[in-house]
Design a protein around this motif. Sequence first.
Motif, PDB file in Angstrom:
ATOM      1  N   TYR A  16       0.815  -1.213   0.000  1.00 60.56           N
ATOM      2  CA  TYR A  16       0.000   0.000   0.000  1.00 60.56           C
ATOM      3  C   TYR A  16       0.851   1.267   0.000  1.00 60.56           C
ATOM      4  CZ  TYR A  16      -3.836  -3.170   1.092  1.00 60.56           C
ATOM      5  OH  TYR A  16      -4.764  -4.188   1.034  1.00 60.56           O
ATOM      6  N   ASP A  17       2.124   1.131   0.369  1.00 56.77           N
ATOM      7  CA  ASP A  17       3.020   2.286   0.430  1.00 56.77           C
ATOM      8  C   ASP A  17       4.199   2.035  -0.508  1.00 56.77           C
ATOM      9  OD1 ASP A  17       4.741   4.331   1.025  1.00 56.77           O
ATOM     10  OD2 ASP A  17       4.585   4.134   3.206  1.00 56.77           O
ATOM     11  N   ASP A  48       5.947  -0.851   6.664  1.00 58.07           N
ATOM     12  CA  ASP A  48       6.044  -0.004   7.852  1.00 58.07           C
ATOM     13  C   ASP A  48       6.515  -0.872   9.020  1.00 58.07           C
ATOM     14  OD1 ASP A  48       5.522   1.478  10.204  1.00 58.07           O
ATOM     15  OD2 ASP A  48       4.018   2.676   9.148  1.00 58.07           O
TER      16      ASP A  48
END
Length: 604
Positions: free
Chosen positions: A503-504, A510
């Motif tokens: 998603y990033d 993360d």
Amino acid sequence: MLPVVNGLPESADKINITMGYPLIQTPIAQFIIKMIRMHSEKNEKGFYYKDVLDLIDSSYSRQRLKEHYFAARGRLLSGDSSFVSYDDIFRGFKSEMFDEVFMWYDEAQNLLPLKFILKKIVNSVVIAGSEGENDILSESNSVKIVQILTRLITVLENDDSLKIKNDAGKLAILIERMIMGESVPFSGDPLQEFQVMGMLESRCLEFEKTAVLSVNEGIMPKGKNFSSYIPNDLRESWGLPTYKHSSALFSYYFYSILFKSREFYAVYAEGGDENYNEKSRFIEQINWEARRGGIFEGRVASVSKNYEAESIRGMESIEKTERIMKRLKELKYSPTSLISYMIDPVRFFFEYVLKIRNENERDEVGANIIGTATHDALQIMYEKNKGVIFAKENVILSETLIEKMIVDSFAENKIHNTESGKPYLMKRVVMEMIKNFVRADIERAHGNIKLFDLEGELSGSVEVNGGKIDLHGKFDRIEEKDDEIKICDYKSGIAEKSELKIYDRENLIDIIKWKEHPMKYAKTFQLLFYGYLAHNDMKFSNKRITMAIYSLRKPNDVFDLVYESNEKVVFNDELNEKFKMILVGILNEILNSGMPFKKQKEEE
């Protein structure tokens, strides 16, 4: 003895060991026992394949077979029958040693007389020893075995009244019992400064320093455990040795070595095994003499060290000592080991630094057992498709093979009865799961892709704090289509598409959120790790590298690693730098001596 020798400091490089090593525990003895047991299980159909597998997996067989080892093993595992013949196994391969090992039968397939079988065993030991053993200790093992068997041959040839049934099972028991009581001496120089010896060997010798281990009641002296059918009262009446005689002998040996040493250390344990958790009476005597002003007054000091082991569950933190740091720098890190660290650093320490793994309980079918059985079965079934365009004609979809692989995997994990109860149900479930996956795979891959490799390993390294850290990852298969390669991993558990989405794009993963939810990024990290190793491997330099997971529970789906927009992740130079930062960050944390391993809070 072995724990003592392995626990000696590195400075003690020259050691003389006066005690012998049990012959039954040597590789050559185990090779002979496996050989005879294989013949004892033989029937009119042939040898049982698992017994043959155990035998050819030994170091002696592998050294003799060389490049033919994998071919012979593959024939054993891919056969339709559980029983095989000598010609089936070693097709196209001739060996004098294996002739001696397998050919124990006449033309009518009856077992040869025992003395001829024993001569064949001796010949196989001599041939195996001539190539496979280079050190003095291994050579001594072979010589000792030959001496025992030759002695038995001599007895059989010279004593016609001795009747032993011509039976391989009986022969196995006989030889095992003969070997059981034998030991092989270690070779060494008796003039070495460091000596490891038993109490009897220490008589009449003087030492600067002496350490006596296991000075516990019940061990030194042995106590009242005197193995005899004659009651103690009768032994005393007739002047036969009793436990008191044994205690007196131990007392003599103990005090003899004590008074002949300038420094003397008596080591005992408390709170361990309930039978041996009390200090010996000899230590109590020394303390009593010291208190009453005898010869030990002012010359005895007691040192207590608590080595009480905590359970893994109870350990909250482990400091990184110099030895631990050395081990961490030597480790070869895999995606599984780094995921384990992110889930629980304490468990990572036990499993990957100390190599202490949790074993499955007997009759417990764990995910690792199912995974191993699945991987082994798929590797054998797909072997003929390796390196070529996938063709359904090359797939060995054999229910017998699948069941055989599952039963073997279960047996290696202490589950021997797969014909009833939970193990039987799990066996049937796994068999259906594999068959459904293979059928779906055939539809998806036939004539469409090339299996570049199966069950292989990717290796690489990364620089952390100026030092090189080795990396490796075991993939299940690599597919190739046009200029694209896809690194694939099989999962026997549930996989969801949301777990395989990035998603990033900038940060990929993360780390803070990963620590809060350890399983959230595990699959993504594993595939990116494979991508990193492949990207830095020269043989994939001109290829588009993608990654995917195949879930055996959802055989019709392919779980590609994708971005949020469902665009496939292609591992390029930019992605390489981003993932390298994540990798170095995790390894920096592991290799930080000031950061102890702390137990991660379990996710609710």
